[in-house]
Design an enzyme around this catalytic site. Structure first.
Site: not given
Length: 333
Positions: A194-196
């Site tokens: 997951y790239k936040a």
């Protein structure tokens, strides 16, 4: 076809387990930056050339690079452009602009065949997902789950990148709540990574930013990394440290690394020097945190409270061995 990822996420990680990944998948936003720097139009070939130069200079230090299909993939496949020890990630998203935004809507790019990309060397695919407070969640969730299924079928790692945006009508402009709400909505959809966005875009005090990062960790079931867009360049190292302390595993960043080089007198030289120094500096924080976690897990396993037969002298020796292994991994990184 059942997914087969023999090495898990290691093809995108440093030996320590940290993610130090470079993003160069920007398209029209990058064209706009280059145009502002040169005070003139920027051709497709100039976009491709900038990406090639950035990849050549920075991929030897990055654990992975993210490129787009339109301009970056060709550059990445050029012989010598990407270091052999650097994982290749391809964007699997297609953007539509509006009067107000260069990226107003996103869909899966059906021009791209994941199996072909894998044969060409891709290790992972990335999907940008726009979160708006006044759009129904069903479409976003369905797209993410479809994306994850396609990645699994092709034997590729799935990376999702939810980004918070204002409401369509402009009545709700605060994007901070959207960062947390997007993680709550899409943090457990089967993705591998997951790239936040950085909570508060790093503009709050350290304790508040750290607390918001801890919320992301609670909502996201997979490993997660931060991006640099929206964060002041001089603030990024600090918020990266905060995020990693609260559960992040590194970064997948672009602007904080290569954007200042766009405005340099000699772009090529700046990418080889200044941008390299920035990437090296940023990689230290997730590496340190990853090593601390590894050592912590090992010490937990050999703790005398859980291994009553372990003598104090042997416990001290085991601690020294763990620390020596950590130093060795740090040197390899």
């Amino acid at each position: 076809m059942l997914r087969q990822l023999e090495d898990g996420l290691s093809c995108l990680q440093r030996p320590s387990g940290a993610f130090a990944m470079l993003a160069i998948d920007q398209r029209e936003t990058l064209r706009t930056m280059l145009s502002e720097a040169t005070n003139g139009p920027v051709s497709d070939s100039e976009l491709v050339e900038f990406k090639r130069q950035a990849l050549t200079a920075l991929s030897p230090l990055a654990s992975a690079v993210l490129v787009d299909q339109d301009y970056g993939w060709r550059a990445a496949l050029t012989r010598g452009a990407v270091s052999t020890n650097c994982g290749l990630v391809c964007a699997y998203d297609r953007f539509t602009a509006s009067d107000r935004e260069l990226v107003a809507n996103v869909e899966i790019d059906d021009r791209v065949d994941p199996s072909t990309l894998r044969r060409q060397g891709a290790k992972a695919l990335k999907l940008l997902v726009i979160w708006r407070p006044d759009e129904p969640a069903g479409r976003r969730i369905a797209m993410v789950e479809d994306f994850v299924r396609r990645c699994r079928a092709a034997g590729l790692i799935s990376i999702i990148e939810p980004v918070s945006r204002p409401s369509i009508d402009g009545s709700i402009a605060d994007r901070q709540d959207g960062i947390i709400n997007a993680a709550r909505e899409m943090g457990d959809r089967g993705q591998d990574l997951y790239k936040a966005e950085v909570p508060l875009f790093g503009r709050g005090d350290d304790r508040h930013v750290g607390a918001q990062c801890a919320q992301l960790t609670r909502h996201i079931s997979s490993p997660w990394v931060i991006l640099s867009s929206g964060v002041l360049p001089e603030r990024f190292p600090e918020v990266l440290e905060l995020a990693c302390k609260e559960g992040a595993s590194g970064f997948l960043a672009g602007r904080a690394i290569w954007k200042p080089s766009i405005y340099a007198h000699d772009i090529t030289n700046s990418l080889k020097t200044d941008a390299v120094d920035r990437l090296n500096a940023y990689a230290k924080s997730p590496t340190r945190q990853s090593l601390r976690r590894q050592v912590g897990r090992e010490l937990w396993m050999i703790n005398p409270l859980y291994c009553p037969s372990l003598q104090p002298q042997r416990f001290r020796l085991a601690v020294r061995i763990c620390l020596l292994c950590a130093r060795t991994l740090a040197l390899r990184d």
